[in-house]
Design a protein around this motif. Structure first.
Motif, PDB file in Angstrom:
ATOM      1  N   PRO A 400     -14.677   0.095  -0.195  1.00  0.00           N
ATOM      2  CA  PRO A 400     -13.796   0.824   0.709  1.00  0.00           C
ATOM      3  C   PRO A 400     -13.756   0.179   2.092  1.00  0.00           C
ATOM      4  O   PRO A 400     -14.713  -0.464   2.507  1.00  0.00           O
ATOM      5  CB  PRO A 400     -14.404   2.222   0.773  1.00  0.00           C
ATOM      6  CG  PRO A 400     -15.762   2.105   0.206  1.00  0.00           C
ATOM      7  CD  PRO A 400     -15.817   0.895  -0.653  1.00  0.00           C
ATOM      8  N   THR A 401     -12.633   0.344   2.758  1.00  0.00           N
ATOM      9  CA  THR A 401     -12.507  -0.154   4.126  1.00  0.00           C
ATOM     10  C   THR A 401     -13.387   0.681   5.047  1.00  0.00           C
ATOM     11  O   THR A 401     -13.739   1.810   4.715  1.00  0.00           O
ATOM     12  CB  THR A 401     -11.049  -0.030   4.610  1.00  0.00           C
ATOM     13  OG1 THR A 401     -10.696   1.360   4.579  1.00  0.00           O
ATOM     14  CG2 THR A 401     -10.107  -0.791   3.709  1.00  0.00           C
ATOM     15  N   ASP A 404     -12.035   4.165   5.543  1.00  0.00           N
ATOM     16  CA  ASP A 404     -11.818   5.063   4.407  1.00  0.00           C
ATOM     17  C   ASP A 404     -12.679   6.318   4.573  1.00  0.00           C
ATOM     18  O   ASP A 404     -13.896   6.289   4.388  1.00  0.00           O
ATOM     19  CB  ASP A 404     -12.184   4.342   3.114  1.00  0.00           C
ATOM     20  CG  ASP A 404     -11.806   5.150   1.886  1.00  0.00           C
ATOM     21  OD1 ASP A 404     -11.708   6.399   1.999  1.00  0.00           O
ATOM     22  OD2 ASP A 404     -11.619   4.552   0.822  1.00  0.00           O
TER      23      ASP A 404
ATOM     24  N   GLY B 315     -11.248  11.299  -2.091  1.00  0.00           N
ATOM     25  CA  GLY B 315     -10.430  11.080  -0.910  1.00  0.00           C
ATOM     26  C   GLY B 315      -9.149  11.906  -0.919  1.00  0.00           C
ATOM     27  O   GLY B 315      -8.694  12.350  -1.960  1.00  0.00           O
ATOM     28  N   TRP B 320      -5.559   8.845   3.042  1.00  0.00           N
ATOM     29  CA  TRP B 320      -5.919   7.590   2.363  1.00  0.00           C
ATOM     30  C   TRP B 320      -4.940   6.467   2.675  1.00  0.00           C
ATOM     31  O   TRP B 320      -5.343   5.354   3.016  1.00  0.00           O
ATOM     32  CB  TRP B 320      -5.951   7.841   0.851  1.00  0.00           C
ATOM     33  CG  TRP B 320      -6.768   6.848   0.091  1.00  0.00           C
ATOM     34  CD1 TRP B 320      -8.092   6.929  -0.209  1.00  0.00           C
ATOM     35  CD2 TRP B 320      -6.311   5.613  -0.482  1.00  0.00           C
ATOM     36  NE1 TRP B 320      -8.481   5.830  -0.927  1.00  0.00           N
ATOM     37  CE2 TRP B 320      -7.410   4.996  -1.109  1.00  0.00           C
ATOM     38  CE3 TRP B 320      -5.071   4.973  -0.520  1.00  0.00           C
ATOM     39  CZ2 TRP B 320      -7.327   3.789  -1.767  1.00  0.00           C
ATOM     40  CZ3 TRP B 320      -4.988   3.749  -1.175  1.00  0.00           C
ATOM     41  CH2 TRP B 320      -6.110   3.170  -1.788  1.00  0.00           C
ATOM     42  N   ASN B 323      -5.054   5.082   6.270  1.00  0.00           N
ATOM     43  CA  ASN B 323      -6.360   4.460   6.482  1.00  0.00           C
ATOM     44  C   ASN B 323      -6.448   3.087   5.836  1.00  0.00           C
ATOM     45  O   ASN B 323      -7.154   2.210   6.316  1.00  0.00           O
ATOM     46  CB  ASN B 323      -7.482   5.335   5.907  1.00  0.00           C
ATOM     47  CG  ASN B 323      -7.784   6.521   6.783  1.00  0.00           C
ATOM     48  OD1 ASN B 323      -7.280   6.614   7.910  1.00  0.00           O
ATOM     49  ND2 ASN B 323      -8.571   7.454   6.291  1.00  0.00           N
ATOM     50  N   HIS B 324      -5.747   2.922   4.718  1.00  0.00           N
ATOM     51  CA  HIS B 324      -5.849   1.650   4.017  1.00  0.00           C
ATOM     52  C   HIS B 324      -4.812   0.636   4.471  1.00  0.00           C
ATOM     53  O   HIS B 324      -4.800  -0.478   3.985  1.00  0.00           O
ATOM     54  CB  HIS B 324      -5.754   1.875   2.504  1.00  0.00           C
ATOM     55  CG  HIS B 324      -7.047   2.381   1.948  1.00  0.00           C
ATOM     56  ND1 HIS B 324      -7.460   3.683   2.101  1.00  0.00           N
ATOM     57  CD2 HIS B 324      -8.041   1.757   1.283  1.00  0.00           C
ATOM     58  CE1 HIS B 324      -8.643   3.830   1.537  1.00  0.00           C
ATOM     59  NE2 HIS B 324      -9.014   2.678   1.032  1.00  0.00           N
ATOM     60  N   ARG B 365      -2.401   3.711  -4.726  1.00  0.00           N
ATOM     61  CA  ARG B 365      -3.252   2.507  -4.674  1.00  0.00           C
ATOM     62  C   ARG B 365      -2.409   1.246  -4.861  1.00  0.00           C
ATOM     63  O   ARG B 365      -2.580   0.244  -4.169  1.00  0.00           O
ATOM     64  CB  ARG B 365      -4.334   2.563  -5.749  1.00  0.00           C
ATOM     65  CG  ARG B 365      -5.435   3.546  -5.429  1.00  0.00           C
ATOM     66  CD  ARG B 365      -6.493   3.595  -6.532  1.00  0.00           C
ATOM     67  NE  ARG B 365      -7.128   4.894  -6.561  1.00  0.00           N
ATOM     68  CZ  ARG B 365      -8.150   5.245  -5.772  1.00  0.00           C
ATOM     69  NH1 ARG B 365      -8.655   4.363  -4.954  1.00  0.00           N
ATOM     70  NH2 ARG B 365      -8.650   6.468  -5.811  1.00  0.00           N
TER      71      ARG B 365
END
Lengths: 462, 488
Positions: A400-401, A404, B315, B320, B323-324, B365
């Motif tokens: 995970p970053t 996250d 999550g 999510w 954040n990614h 994702r």
């Protein structure tokens, strides 16, 4: 390469022993590397299906002795065919496989069996299984590598919050060396005559039936539905003239008894406390949520609590060097014993005693915490390496970053609150309702409640 | 009727409303796409001379919106900035070719070779906008020369225009955008930007009703500040175009509600009190949907479900995605965000069509992967040198020691590559393809600093170099963890 005059130290020994084991396995035999309590290695070779060629045994032994020097066992190489109980060793659940991927075909396996005095439970990660009726007790361990991070207070606040949500909560005080959460929660409630140590000593002599291990606290949840139960570490004096000898009991609890390791015994004791709630409570139900207030440091109790007893472990810490070197050691131990994948499913960092002042704003502190935490956890995360053939990443790696917010390293904050330092719960009734306490714990309560009550992967339905 | 949309209806709506990843570059502001996040208000103040923003955060979007009378009126209305209604807007520089308004890249190259002072040049641009008669129908070289030779006449024009504007109650606003297209040699681009900023500051200090607004990438702003004194006076009230999580979702909901179809109409009915404007051509989302994380989260949960898997431990869908997509300076480009969602819907339709929600978490994702590719392509368009600099790291793992990066660059002869790249652009159609290279192509350590200020790289606390996932994944750069992947 180390010069031949340099002594081989403890840290050098395992990688060298593993390397020798891999060489042996490359010749087609399964190998178990056994390390004794002083750290010395013996190669156990499974020759039951396939004979060892003449002369190889001695050659391997000499090779191992050259590589390990002080860290080679008295008998460097042992053949399974010559052992009375080879099967027990070779099939031991405590042995774990070589974490380095092995080539396929015609090559034997490599496993390591580590015999230690304490702490081997770190290396055995499992999660509580649902009961036969499918019900699941959510067990959460609260742990701090260093003491004094507000773990016990947080346990008490969390128990109330969960009860307010309508849960039947059992708090088990596993901090046997410095019991705390029992009195903090129970307050005016009657403490039971027996504590967890009593169950541990009595069960060792098959005498644990009929112990009163739990007490319901007098807390009335806002919802009118929840309950808080306490299983203290220590009980209290039952009668005049029969002193409650806590230290004498404590001195006996860590021993393995015939047929049961300490970890199994502790698990049985926690289960006994859960059953006691079912038996003694008006609801007749087992607790939905068990909070295990684990002791600090690298200790067998913590090892059992985190690795085995719980499905979620909240790791408390402040952003300082002791925290990160401590957790770094733990994570390295889990990694080395092949448990990284299993354990990272359970872990979640809690940033306790978070400052928020003009000099040290919360944001800055948490950013730094997050960064350090992410670095420490990276040893438990997947090595996301591009495939050598294609140069492409394999999708689905777990790394995970830093940002996250669902990742194990991402800190859940509890604000530092000077009013809670050295709190005397008995002398300050209603302390949990105070606005400053509520503010300090707001985010912690909201997030942990959702983590605690989530069904773990592979867990049963409630 | 307030029936909730079904999963498939939401997917239809997303497909219609979201810009396709491939043509993200062509999004033009119009009544449907103009979204006014609260955090961008300061960027529209007349006195915000400098508006900083990285690639894809909306600099050109606002540049074009301010040039459009209708859109400017909408912004004035929604932000409650009355001054926006009383502007005379001029183009000081931009991506489109407007030789009458400002010199293009080719002319700029020639002028800098001749040693024309950037300040004189931009001064000529401003005076042309204000209608200086002597500058009409002349080449830019001559206009700059005239300005230099006639400071008194130039000053009088400025003063007259300022006074007249004041009497009429209007403000001249000169806009500058696309500054990365000024000059392919970075140091020259920095000098040209320095000239713009110097002029902007002179107008702010010397006039009441003539203002410049410079949309600029942060690294270019920092570079240009080295080129003139008093620059710090501009940093004080510089505005930034940033996108918070709530802004990004506000944008999404704004798009969903501004479609001309039945699904959008139903979406508006179930999501609060939308305002209708401009004869029903534009819908403004209710405040909670624009900016309240909790309310937005609830709505997004209806679309994508609450979790990135079985439960909370996996999550939240709402947090999510942004954040990614964060880059090294913790910014998310709205284009990356929307393209990730577009992909997420497509993926769900393809593989999880029966899913109870419009978007499956596996689609999200997958969307991040696509957004990563989109991001890399965008940056490649603007700054091809960034790709050149990152490519030697492909196949490696981060965090990585700085010395290792420098070694890889040396092996790949990056300095030569960068020089060749610059020359290549020199020979092509320079009117359109001139881009700004790195400021210090020959100094690898400064290159690293530049990549960090662009958010492509970041430095860990132990000094090692890291790449945020939004760049790392598309470049196939790994991350060093402890757990080896199982070889079955």
């Amino acid at each position: 390469m180390t010069l031949s005059s340099d002594p081989v130290r403890f840290d050098d020994a395992r990688p060298r022993a593993m390397a020798v084991a891999r060489e042996v396995a490359a010749e087609g035999l399964d190998v178990l590397l056994v390390r004794d309590v002083t750290g010395r290695f013996t190669l156990l070779i499974d020759d039951r299906e396939r004979a060892v060629p003449v002369g190889r045994e001695d050659a391997w032994g000499r090779h191992l002795a050259e590589e390990l020097r002080q860290y080679v066992g008295d008998r460097p190489v042992v053949l399974a065919s010559g052992l009375f109980s080879a099967e027990d060793l070779l099939r031991s659940a405590r042995a774990f496989p070589d974490p380095v991927p092995r080539p396929r075909g015609g090559v034997g396996s490599v496993r390591l069996l580590d015999n230690t005095v304490v702490g081997e439970d770190w290396a055995r990660v499992s999660a509580p299984a649902p009961s036969a009726d499918g019900s699941l007790t959510h067990r959460t361990a609260l742990y701090g590598f260093k003491g004094g991070v507000g773990r016990t207070t947080a346990t008490a606040v969390l128990a109330r919050h969960l009860a307010d949500q309508g849960h039947i909560v059992l708090v088990v005080d596993l901090d046997l060396e410095s019991p705390g959460v029992g009195p903090l929660l129970a307050g005016e409630a009657h403490m039971p005559f027996h504590g967890l140590v009593d169950h541990l000593v009595e069960s060792a002599v098959d005498n644990a039936d009929g112990l009163d291990l739990v007490a319901m606290t007098g807390y009335t949840p806002a919802s009118g539905r929840g309950e808080i139960w306490v299983a203290p570490a220590r009980g209290r004096q039952r009668a005049e003239g029969v002193p409650y000898s806590y230290v004498d009991k404590l001195n006996r609890v860590y021993a393995d008894t015939p047929g049961a390791h300490f970890g199994d015994r502790l698990e049985n004791s926690v289960r006994a406390c859960e059953r006691a709630v079912e038996r003694d409570g008006e609801s007749g139900r087992r607790p939905d949520v068990v909070l295990l207030d684990s002791r600090a440091g690298i200790h067998d109790i913590a090892a059992v609590a985190i690795s085995r007893l719980c499905d979620l472990a909240l790791l408390f810490g402040a952003d300082n060097r002791q925290t990160w070197s401590g957790y770094g050691d733990l994570f390295a131990a889990w990694h080395a014993s092949g448990q990284a994948r299993a354990i990272r499913e359970k872990l979640r960092m809690v940033a306790s005693m978070v400052p928020d002042s003009p000099q040290q704003p919360l944001r800055t502190y948490l950013d730094s915490f997050r960064e350090h935490s992410w670095e420490a956890f990276s040893i438990l995360y997947d090595d996301d390496a591009p495939e050598p053939d294609t140069g492409e990443l394999i999708p689905g790696a777990f790394f995970p970053t830093p940002e996250d917010d669902s990742a194990p390293h991402y800190p859940i904050p509890i604000l530092f609150e000077p009013g809670l330092v050295g709190l005397d719960a008995d002398g300050a009734p209603g302390w949990q309702e105070r606005a400053f306490v509520q503010a300090a714990y707001q985010e912690f309560l909201a997030k942990t409640t959702r983590l605690i009550t989530a069904i773990p992967e592979g867990g049963g339905e409630r | 009727m307030t029936t909730a949309l079904t999963a498939e209806e939401y997917r239809e709506l997303f497909a219609a409303a979201l810009p396709q990843a491939t043509d993200a570059d062509t999004i033009l502001p119009d009544l449907h796409t103009l979204f006014t996040p609260d955090s961008h208000r300061a960027a529209l103040y007349v006195d915000s001379t400098v508006v900083r923003g990285g690639r894809g955060v909306g600099k050109t979007f606002w540049y074009r919106s301010l040039l459009d009378d209708t859109l400017r009126r909408v912004a004035a209305e929604e932000y409650g900035i009355e001054r926006l209604r009383r502007l005379i807007v001029h183009q000081g520089y931009g991506a489109s070719i407007q030789p009458e308004l400002y010199p293009g890249p080719g002319v700029l190259r020639q002028l800098t070779e001749e040693g024309v002072r950037p300040y004189d040049l931009w001064h000529a641009v401003l005076l042309s906008a204000l209608g200086q008669p002597e500058l009409r129908d002349r080449e830019w070289h001559d206009r700059a020369a005239w300005v230099r030779a006639n400071p008194g006449a130039a000053e009088r024009t400025i003063q007259r225009a300022d006074r007249q504007a004041q009497e009429e109650g209007v403000i001249h606003l000169v806009l500058f955008d696309a500054l990365e297209h000024l000059h392919r040699v970075r140091s020259q681009a920095d000098r040209l930007v320095g000239g713009i900023l110097e002029l902007a500051l002179a107008m702010r200090l010397g006039t009441r009703n003539i203002r410049c607004k410079v949309f600029i990438r942060p690294d270019m702003f920092d570079g240009a500040l080295l080129h003139f004194p008093d620059a710090s006076k501009l940093t004080a009230n510089a505005a930034a175009l940033t996108w918070s999580r709530a802004n990004l979702y506000g944008l999404l909901f704004h798009y969903l509600g501004n479609m001309d179809n039945e699904y959008a109409a139903r979406f508006r009915r179930i999501s609060g009190d939308w305002q209708t404007e401009i004869d029903g051509q534009r819908y403004t989302p209710p405040a909670l949907l624009r900016g309240d994380e909790r309310f937005q989260g609830e709505h997004f949960t209806r679309i994508a479900g609450p979790y990135m898997g079985a439960n909370y431990r996996k999550g939240n869908t709402y947090t999510w995605l942004p954040n990614h997509l964060m880059d090294g300076v913790e910014q998310v480009s709205p284009r990356s965000f929307l393209s990730a969602l577009d992909k997420a819907v497509a993926e769900t339709r393809g593989k999880y069509a029966g899913h109870e929600f419009a978007i499956h978490h596996e689609g999200i994702r997958r969307g991040v992967q696509t957004a990563s590719e989109t991001r890399v392509r965008e940056v490649g368009e603007d700054m091809p040198w960034v790709q050149l600099a990152v490519r030697p790291l492909v196949g490696k793992q981060v965090p990585i020691d700085q010395s290792a990066v420098l070694e890889l660059w040396q092996e790949a002869k990056l300095s030569d590559e960068l020089r060749r790249e610059a020359e290549r652009y020199g020979t092509e159609d320079e009117e359109t393809v001139v881009r700004s290279g790195p400021r210090y192509p020959g100094d690898p350590e400064s290159l690293i600093e530049e990549l960090m200020s662009l958010g492509v790289m970041r430095r860990r606390r132990d000094g090692r170099i890291d790449l945020p996932d939004v760049y790392r994944i598309a470049f196939n750069i790994g991350r060093k963890g402890g757990v080896l992947r199982v070889v079955d």
